[in-house]
Write an enzyme that holds these catalytic residues in place. Structure first.
Site, PDB file in Angstrom:
ATOM      1  N   LYS A 198      43.225  31.273  41.812  1.00 42.74           N
ATOM      2  CA  LYS A 198      42.638  32.683  41.292  1.00 42.74           C
ATOM      3  C   LYS A 198      43.996  33.306  40.692  1.00 42.74           C
ATOM      4  O   LYS A 198      45.054  33.566  41.321  1.00 42.74           O
ATOM      5  CB  LYS A 198      42.030  33.413  42.433  1.00 42.74           C
ATOM      6  N   ASP A 242      43.569  43.554  39.722  1.00 43.24           N
ATOM      7  CA  ASP A 242      42.155  43.606  40.250  1.00 43.24           C
ATOM      8  C   ASP A 242      41.837  45.225  40.473  1.00 43.24           C
ATOM      9  O   ASP A 242      42.237  45.669  41.648  1.00 43.24           O
ATOM     10  CB  ASP A 242      41.954  42.891  41.601  1.00 43.24           C
ATOM     11  N   LYS A 268      37.678  50.250  43.163  1.00 35.33           N
ATOM     12  CA  LYS A 268      38.477  50.543  44.271  1.00 35.33           C
ATOM     13  C   LYS A 268      39.101  51.680  44.568  1.00 35.33           C
ATOM     14  O   LYS A 268      39.418  52.158  43.657  1.00 35.33           O
ATOM     15  CB  LYS A 268      39.930  49.236  44.369  1.00 35.33           C
ATOM     16  N   ASP A 328      33.690  43.697  42.194  1.00 33.85           N
ATOM     17  CA  ASP A 328      34.998  43.633  42.962  1.00 33.85           C
ATOM     18  C   ASP A 328      34.882  42.300  43.540  1.00 33.85           C
ATOM     19  O   ASP A 328      36.226  41.862  44.065  1.00 33.85           O
ATOM     20  CB  ASP A 328      35.264  44.689  43.683  1.00 33.85           C
ATOM     21  N   GLU A 358      35.132  39.368  42.455  1.00 38.89           N
ATOM     22  CA  GLU A 358      35.452  38.691  40.987  1.00 38.89           C
ATOM     23  C   GLU A 358      36.391  37.495  41.270  1.00 38.89           C
ATOM     24  O   GLU A 358      36.139  36.643  40.180  1.00 38.89           O
ATOM     25  CB  GLU A 358      36.223  39.801  39.978  1.00 38.89           C
ATOM     26  N   ARG A 401      35.826  34.867  42.975  1.00 40.36           N
ATOM     27  CA  ARG A 401      34.866  33.776  43.202  1.00 40.36           C
ATOM     28  C   ARG A 401      34.115  33.286  41.818  1.00 40.36           C
ATOM     29  O   ARG A 401      33.853  32.283  41.428  1.00 40.36           O
ATOM     30  CB  ARG A 401      33.865  33.862  44.298  1.00 40.36           C
TER      31      ARG A 401
HETATM   32  N1  BES Z   1      41.466  40.610  45.536  1.00 35.72           N
HETATM   33  C1  BES Z   1      40.432  41.163  46.568  1.00 35.72           C
HETATM   34  C2  BES Z   1      40.478  40.743  47.974  1.00 35.72           C
HETATM   35  C3  BES Z   1      42.000  41.243  48.483  1.00 35.72           C
HETATM   36  C4  BES Z   1      42.199  42.439  49.347  1.00 35.72           C
HETATM   37  C5  BES Z   1      43.062  40.667  48.276  1.00 35.72           C
HETATM   38  C6  BES Z   1      43.186  42.802  49.866  1.00 35.72           C
HETATM   39  C7  BES Z   1      44.472  40.956  48.920  1.00 35.72           C
HETATM   40  C8  BES Z   1      44.390  42.003  49.721  1.00 35.72           C
HETATM   41  C9  BES Z   1      39.142  40.708  46.041  1.00 35.72           C
HETATM   42  O1  BES Z   1      38.882  40.486  44.772  1.00 35.72           O
HETATM   43  C10 BES Z   1      38.127  41.717  46.344  1.00 35.72           C
HETATM   44  O2  BES Z   1      38.117  42.689  46.041  1.00 35.72           O
HETATM   45  N2  BES Z   1      37.585  41.307  47.567  1.00 35.72           N
HETATM   46  C11 BES Z   1      36.370  42.272  48.039  1.00 35.72           C
HETATM   47  C12 BES Z   1      35.038  41.615  48.246  1.00 35.72           C
HETATM   48  C13 BES Z   1      33.903  42.276  48.672  1.00 35.72           C
HETATM   49  C14 BES Z   1      33.544  43.100  47.253  1.00 35.72           C
HETATM   50  C15 BES Z   1      32.579  41.420  48.941  1.00 35.72           C
HETATM   51  C16 BES Z   1      36.944  42.543  49.593  1.00 35.72           C
HETATM   52  O3  BES Z   1      37.623  41.921  50.043  1.00 35.72           O
HETATM   53  O4  BES Z   1      36.743  44.028  49.822  1.00 35.72           O
HETATM   54 ZN    ZN Z   2      40.408  40.285  43.481  1.00 34.55          ZN
HETATM   55 MN    MN Z   3      38.258  42.358  43.862  1.00 37.94          MN
END
Ligand code: BES
Ligand code: ZN
Ligand code: MN
Length: 490
Positions: A253, A258, A265, A335, A337, A339
């Site tokens: 990835k 992000d 976020k 968010d 994204e 996957r």
């Molecule tokens: N890049 C984030 C996950 C992440 C969080 C990486 C903290 C490193 C540190 C990912 O894209 C994300 O935003 N995931 C969301 C998923 C949710 C919307 C289902 C998350 O973990 O909140």
């Molecule tokens: Zn991400």
């Molecule tokens: Mn994300």
């Protein structure tokens, strides 16, 4: 900064009196000095012995270092007394090296390892820990000195050290990428740095947006469509097996930043999302290591490079997009994204390379940090043999990895009213439903591991072999897995 310059030499006791920089000698836990230790002790009129006889010496752990500044009797600016038995574990030897790295600053080091086992691992620990991310400091980088290792069997140590330095080099590349801010590491800059690895014998190909469109990678493209930076997929092939056997595929990835997209976020901590390309960074570092040590294996690395931004062209929550596989996805949360990027790259990897195994790496979920903290990456797999081999490799390399479950009940949480699936499964088991989403894009019979590295790719305190920030987690484990399972020894 460049990788530490480490050379291995035969023992020359006369060099200790005149070496400028730091001297390092080993002393065992039960206070035994080797010939180098005795020579330095004599030159310093018993300084080493006084340290060894002190009360605090007894409390030292294997790999600890006690330093004396400006010792009398030698030219060196410091004397580092390393507590290490003659037969240390790999972890202890690496720890000793890391501690020496922390002390050295930019000084030349003369390290006498004598006949100690795993002398090369001391060098590896030193090279791994000897890292700082300096390109955005305006003050000039100090020219770092060299490390000379003096060993009883220099040729053996040299042979052992060479592939280890390839790991350190790969891990440093991963750290450089993960630490790099997103205004510098754009998708284009990232791709350019991967193309440069062509000089190592990797075959590198960059797929641009029109080709991705042609291939039908709509879920990947839907993530990057709000950004001014073009989405890209980079393919790095290492054909070291000497035949055309099916490769191991490593998929990363590479979200260079992000923001969350329209599902924006919160501001606090958003700056950390500059590391959201950690999976791609690890794949790049692992491919670099394999190429540098000329691994006798076929491995292909594929990374999806995108930026997740909110804009008038960005994907909206509620949009439905079609993946390369043909399955449709209702995007509930922009968010989630990662996957969407991975599923298209994974499908493409299987269609094009029919790999013998597939491992994806991603900073995929915050939930994995809730579950495992910063100690272990989450490991999800459909194949016990491949998974156990990876867990063993990670254990050997001292990189935390913990297996997590998969199952139909989790998969059911992805059901959508209007499309084949949703891109989120709700708050519960967030890391598992993310893995389930990915598994929908794994073909039957393809052994697969998903590594959720959100908690381990970049951390706020130093780790065994890395300073604060990007760790390079996974490069050593993936390299070992390739050596253990995919490399023809011949
Ligand atoms: N890049 C984030 C996950 C992440 C969080 C990486 C903290 C490193 C540190 C990912 O894209 C994300 O935003 N995931 C969301 C998923 C949710 C919307 C289902 C998350 O973990 O909140
Ligand atoms: Zn991400
Ligand atoms: Mn994300």
């Amino acid at each position: 900064m460049p990788l530490t310059d480490i050379s291995v030499h035969a023992i020359d006791l006369d060099a200790f009196a005149t070496h400028e920089g730091r001297l390092a000698v080993l002393v065992t836990k039960d206070a035994k000095l080797d010939p180098a230790g005795r020579r330095v002790n004599r030159l310093t009129k018993g300084a080493v012995q006084r340290v060894v006889d002190s009360d605090s010496f007894g409390k030292k752990r294997a790999g600890d270092v006690i330093s004396l500044r400006f010792p009398a009797g030698v030219v060196a600016e410091a004397l580092d007394i390393v507590v290490l038995d003659r037969r240390p574990t790999v972890a202890e030897a690496r720890r000793a090296g890391a501690n020496l790295a922390k002390l050295r600053g930019s000084a030349d080091v003369l390290l006498a390892t004598g006949s100690t086992r795993h002398a090369a691992e001391i060098g590896f620990g030193l090279a791994m820990r000897d890292y700082a991310f300096l390109p955005h400091k305006t003050e000039a980088e100090p020219a770092t000195g060299a490390v000379k290792v003096m060993a009883g069997a220099p040729e053996e140590v040299k042979t052992e050290l060479e592939p280890l330095l390839a790991i350190a080099d790969g891990a440093h590349m991963t750290r450089d990428l993960v630490n790099e801010p997103a205004n510098h590491l754009t998708t284009t800059e990232f791709a350019d740095r991967l193309v440069e690895m062509g000089s190592l014998g990797l075959k590198v190909q960059v797929l641009e947006e029109p080709e991705l469109e042609e291939l039908g990678m709509r879920t990947l493209l839907s993530v990057g469509q709000g950004s001014a930076s073009p989405s890209k997929v980079v393919v790095m092939e290492w054909n070291g097996a000497g035949d055309d056997s099916a490769p191991l595929a490593l998929i990363g990835k590479g979200v260079v930043f992000d923001t969350g997209g329209i599902s924006l976020k919160p501001a606090g901590g958003m700056e950390d999302m500059t590391m959201d390309m950690g999976g791609a960074g690890t794949v790049a570092g692992a491919m670099r290591t394999l190429a540098l040590r000329k691994a006798k294996a076929n491995v292909v690395g594929l990374v999806g490079l995108v930026e997740n931004m909110p804009s008038s062209t960005a994907t909206r929550p509620g949009d439905v997009v079609t993946s390369m596989k043909g399955d449709t996805v209702e995007i509930i949360n922009t968010d989630a994204e990662g996957r969407l990027v991975l599923c298209d790259v994974m499908w493409y990897a299987q269609e094009r390379f029919n790999p013998a195994g597939m491992i994806d790496l991603a900073t995929l979920t915050g939930a994995i940090i809730i579950g495992l903290g910063h100690e272990n990456a989450g490991v999800f797999s459909n194949d016990d043999a491949l998974c156990n081999a990876f867990l063993k490799a990670a254990q050997t390399e001292g990189e935390g990895a913990w297996r997590m479950p998969l199952g139909k009940a989790y998969d059911d949480m992805l059901k959508s009213r209007i499309a084949d699936m949703k891109n989120v499964g709700g708050r519960a088991a967030g890391s598992v439903t993310a893995a389930q989403f990915l598994q929908r894009f794994v073909k039957d019979g393809c052994p697969w591991i998903h590594l959720d590295i959100a908690g381990v790719a970049s951390v706020k305190s130093e780790t065994a072999l890395a300073p604060k920030g990007a760790t390079g987690w996974g490069v050593a484990s993936l390299n070992r897995l390739v050596a253990d399972m995919f490399e023809s020894d011949g």
